[in-house]
Design an enzyme around this catalytic site. Structure first.
Site, PDB file in Angstrom:
ATOM      1  N   ASP A 114       2.232  -7.100  -4.317  1.00 27.83           N
ATOM      2  CA  ASP A 114       1.309  -7.043  -3.183  1.00 27.83           C
ATOM      3  C   ASP A 114       1.756  -8.167  -2.248  1.00 27.83           C
ATOM      4  O   ASP A 114       2.051  -9.279  -2.713  1.00 27.83           O
ATOM      5  CB  ASP A 114      -0.119  -7.303  -3.680  1.00 27.83           C
ATOM      6  CG  ASP A 114      -1.142  -7.192  -2.561  1.00 27.83           C
ATOM      7  OD1 ASP A 114      -1.981  -6.285  -2.631  1.00 27.83           O
ATOM      8  OD2 ASP A 114      -1.091  -8.017  -1.620  1.00 27.83           O
ATOM      9  N   SER A 115       1.816  -7.918  -0.979  1.00 29.67           N
ATOM     10  CA  SER A 115       2.453  -8.917  -0.110  1.00 29.67           C
ATOM     11  C   SER A 115       1.677 -10.224  -0.017  1.00 29.67           C
ATOM     12  O   SER A 115       2.193 -11.221   0.458  1.00 29.67           O
ATOM     13  CB  SER A 115       2.749  -8.342   1.269  1.00 29.67           C
ATOM     14  OG  SER A 115       1.611  -8.311   2.067  1.00 29.67           O
ATOM     15  N   SER A 116       0.438 -10.254  -0.498  1.00 26.67           N
ATOM     16  CA  SER A 116      -0.277 -11.545  -0.556  1.00 26.67           C
ATOM     17  C   SER A 116       0.355 -12.448  -1.606  1.00 26.67           C
ATOM     18  O   SER A 116       0.129 -13.658  -1.603  1.00 26.67           O
ATOM     19  CB  SER A 116      -1.745 -11.326  -0.906  1.00 26.67           C
ATOM     20  OG  SER A 116      -2.328 -10.509   0.066  1.00 26.67           O
TER      21      SER A 116
ATOM     22  N   THR B 154       0.811  -1.229   0.000  1.00 26.54           N
ATOM     23  CA  THR B 154       0.000   0.000   0.000  1.00 26.54           C
ATOM     24  C   THR B 154       0.834   1.263   0.000  1.00 26.54           C
ATOM     25  O   THR B 154       0.481   2.252  -0.641  1.00 26.54           O
ATOM     26  CB  THR B 154      -0.904   0.002   1.254  1.00 26.54           C
ATOM     27  OG1 THR B 154      -1.806  -1.083   1.130  1.00 26.54           O
ATOM     28  CG2 THR B 154      -1.701   1.280   1.373  1.00 26.54           C
TER      29      THR B 154
ATOM     30  N   GLN C 212      -3.020 -21.125  20.170  1.00 25.52           N
ATOM     31  CA  GLN C 212      -3.926 -20.211  19.456  1.00 25.52           C
ATOM     32  C   GLN C 212      -4.104 -18.905  20.226  1.00 25.52           C
ATOM     33  O   GLN C 212      -4.606 -17.928  19.682  1.00 25.52           O
ATOM     34  CB  GLN C 212      -5.302 -20.860  19.278  1.00 25.52           C
ATOM     35  CG  GLN C 212      -5.283 -22.040  18.351  1.00 25.52           C
ATOM     36  CD  GLN C 212      -6.647 -22.722  18.247  1.00 25.52           C
ATOM     37  OE1 GLN C 212      -7.669 -22.185  18.637  1.00 25.52           O
ATOM     38  NE2 GLN C 212      -6.651 -23.932  17.709  1.00 25.52           N
ATOM     39  N   CYS C 213      -3.712 -18.895  21.523  1.00 32.90           N
ATOM     40  CA  CYS C 213      -3.858 -17.667  22.321  1.00 32.90           C
ATOM     41  C   CYS C 213      -2.860 -16.624  21.821  1.00 32.90           C
ATOM     42  O   CYS C 213      -1.793 -16.952  21.324  1.00 32.90           O
ATOM     43  CB  CYS C 213      -3.561 -17.940  23.795  1.00 32.90           C
ATOM     44  SG  CYS C 213      -4.730 -19.061  24.541  1.00 32.90           S
TER      45      CYS C 213
ATOM     46  N   THR D 135       1.579  -4.820   4.268  1.00 31.26           N
ATOM     47  CA  THR D 135       1.396  -5.210   5.670  1.00 31.26           C
ATOM     48  C   THR D 135       0.853  -6.628   5.826  1.00 31.26           C
ATOM     49  O   THR D 135       1.065  -7.259   6.864  1.00 31.26           O
ATOM     50  CB  THR D 135       0.433  -4.231   6.381  1.00 31.26           C
ATOM     51  OG1 THR D 135      -0.802  -4.210   5.657  1.00 31.26           O
ATOM     52  CG2 THR D 135       1.023  -2.848   6.465  1.00 31.26           C
ATOM     53  N   ASP D 136       0.146  -7.130   4.797  1.00 33.48           N
ATOM     54  CA  ASP D 136      -0.577  -8.400   4.985  1.00 33.48           C
ATOM     55  C   ASP D 136       0.318  -9.557   5.420  1.00 33.48           C
ATOM     56  O   ASP D 136      -0.072 -10.361   6.266  1.00 33.48           O
ATOM     57  CB  ASP D 136      -1.333  -8.781   3.696  1.00 33.48           C
ATOM     58  CG  ASP D 136      -2.488  -7.832   3.421  1.00 33.48           C
ATOM     59  OD1 ASP D 136      -2.874  -7.076   4.340  1.00 33.48           O
ATOM     60  OD2 ASP D 136      -3.009  -7.841   2.289  1.00 33.48           O
TER      61      ASP D 136
HETATM   62  N1  ASP Z   1      -2.497  -5.805   0.287  1.00 30.91           N
HETATM   63  C1  ASP Z   1      -1.453  -4.926   0.751  1.00 30.91           C
HETATM   64  C2  ASP Z   1      -0.184  -5.754   0.897  1.00 30.91           C
HETATM   65  O1  ASP Z   1      -0.034  -6.435   1.859  1.00 30.91           O
HETATM   66  C3  ASP Z   1      -1.844  -4.308   2.033  1.00 30.91           C
HETATM   67  C4  ASP Z   1      -0.829  -3.372   2.629  1.00 30.91           C
HETATM   68  O2  ASP Z   1       0.196  -3.069   2.078  1.00 30.91           O
HETATM   69  O3  ASP Z   1      -1.070  -2.928   3.745  1.00 30.91           O
HETATM   70  O4  ASP Z   1       0.624  -5.718   0.018  1.00 30.91           O
END
Ligand code: ASP
Length: 353
Positions: A66-68, A22, A287-288, A98-99
């Protein structure tokens, strides 16, 4: 791309690596969707970068990801970029979506263990080009932390970290906890390493200055054939079997309940036991969100310990997964992998026994 020419050998030099996410995205006017675009945008939108008192060079992934879509190859590429330039730079800032940032910071902590230089990952919830953005503060402070040195001229934070929303955290202790708040990352089981208010206050007691303490030569590779088994009441034998008998499987992170507890039903224990006999390493994490696995506290945990499930103590799942990937790619026996999963390599777990 060169943002500022290095001109003084005593001035810290930082390499900024833009992988995507992002922070460097723009809204497509037709679809309204965020999409990555040229890194040059960052310079245009952040004239502040030119005012830093240290040198910043930058490179970017082409195309940005994109980090996904981050894969093991990207992690190896990042580790390679950093390692091959370690003598040219005093610190590194990695801009990342961030993902999956916590996975990447965990993987890098193992791949770059012993580097002894700051590697600070950051990103943002809003693109840097927006009027209201967390991106500028995150990037500027991450750069300042990467360049910070103590009185002896040594880096303040020679670790792989995530800096986000005023907090610097050990990378392999973080989890992403919010999809829409600026304080999107938390380090539940380890104190923050620095807080950025008016001043940046470093929590020096908790910062590691570790040289390479892992007792064997490491191989820059990661094993993909691992899986995650998240327990829930009612999980069926078929589902557990399908995970534990996946072809080529070499390791499993078992996300158990509470202090490391799981069903004691015969079918469940037998499936785990069969997998361990086939040299699949199984690691128990909770899982906690806070606290640690302590398998001998209850009967339901003790059965797991008896059959040879390794304890992940207070490791996050993100860290247990990447650590398993790292260890299984080394020339180690399953018993050695299980041993190292239970001991800290670079500050990723705390044992209280
Ligand atoms: N989908 C974005 C990513 O992880 C979200 C982000 O950057 O916060 O690449």
């Amino acid at each position: 791309m060169y943002m500022k020419q290095a001109n003084n050998s005593t001035t810290p030099r930082i390499l900024l690596i833009y992988t995507g996410g992002t922070i460097g995205m723009i809204e497509n006017p037709e679809t309204g969707r965020l999409q990555a675009f040229k890194f040059a945008f960052l310079e245009e939108n952040m004239p502040e970068l030119k005012r830093l008192s240290f040198n910043v060079d930058s490179i970017q992934f082409a195309p940005p990801v994109d980090s996904s879509n981050i894969t093991i190859s990207h992690w190896l590429e990042l580790a390679e970029i950093i390692e091959s330039r370690q003598n040219d730079y005093d610190g590194f800032v990695v801009l990342h979506g961030t993902d999956t940032m916590s996975y990447t910071s965990s993987a890098l902590s193992f791949l770059l263990k012993g580097l002894g230089k700051p590697v600070i990952l950051t990103g943002s919830q809003l693109p840097i080009g927006r009027l209201r953005t967390d991106g500028k503060e995150n990037l500027l402070t991450a750069l300042q932390i990467a360049a910070a040195r103590d009185e002896q001229g040594k880096p303040m934070v020679p670790e792989v970290c995530i800096y986000f929303n005023t907090n610097l955290m050990r990378g392999n202790r973080t989890v992403k906890v919010s999809a829409d708040q600026f304080d999107a990352f938390v380090s539940y089981n380890y104190p923050i390493l620095a807080h950025a208010g008016i001043d940046i206050c470093f929590n020096t007691k908790h910062i590691q200055h570790q040289e390479d303490s892992f007792g064997f030569t490491t191989h820059r590779a990661l094993e993909r054939n691992i899986s995650l088994l998240h327990l829930f009441p009612g999980i069926t034998e078929e589902v557990v079997r399908s995970i534990l008998t996946a072809p080529k499987l070499r390791g499993v992170v078992l996300e158990s309940y509470g202090s490391g507890n799981a069903p004691t039903e015969d079918w469940f224990i037998n499936l785990l036991q069969d997998a361990i006999k086939k040299e699949i390493v199984i690691v128990n994490v909770t899982q906690c969100q806070t606290g640690s696995v302590e398998m001998n506290r209850y009967e339901t945990g003790a059965r797991l310990a008896e059959i040879g499930v390794a304890s992940g103590y207070d490791m996050t799942s993100e860290t247990a997964i990447t650590k398993l990937m790292f260890l299984l790619a080394q020339s180690l026996t399953p018993q050695e992998v299980a041993f190292h999963m239970e001991h800290s390599i670079c500050g990723e777990l705390t044992r209280n026994d």
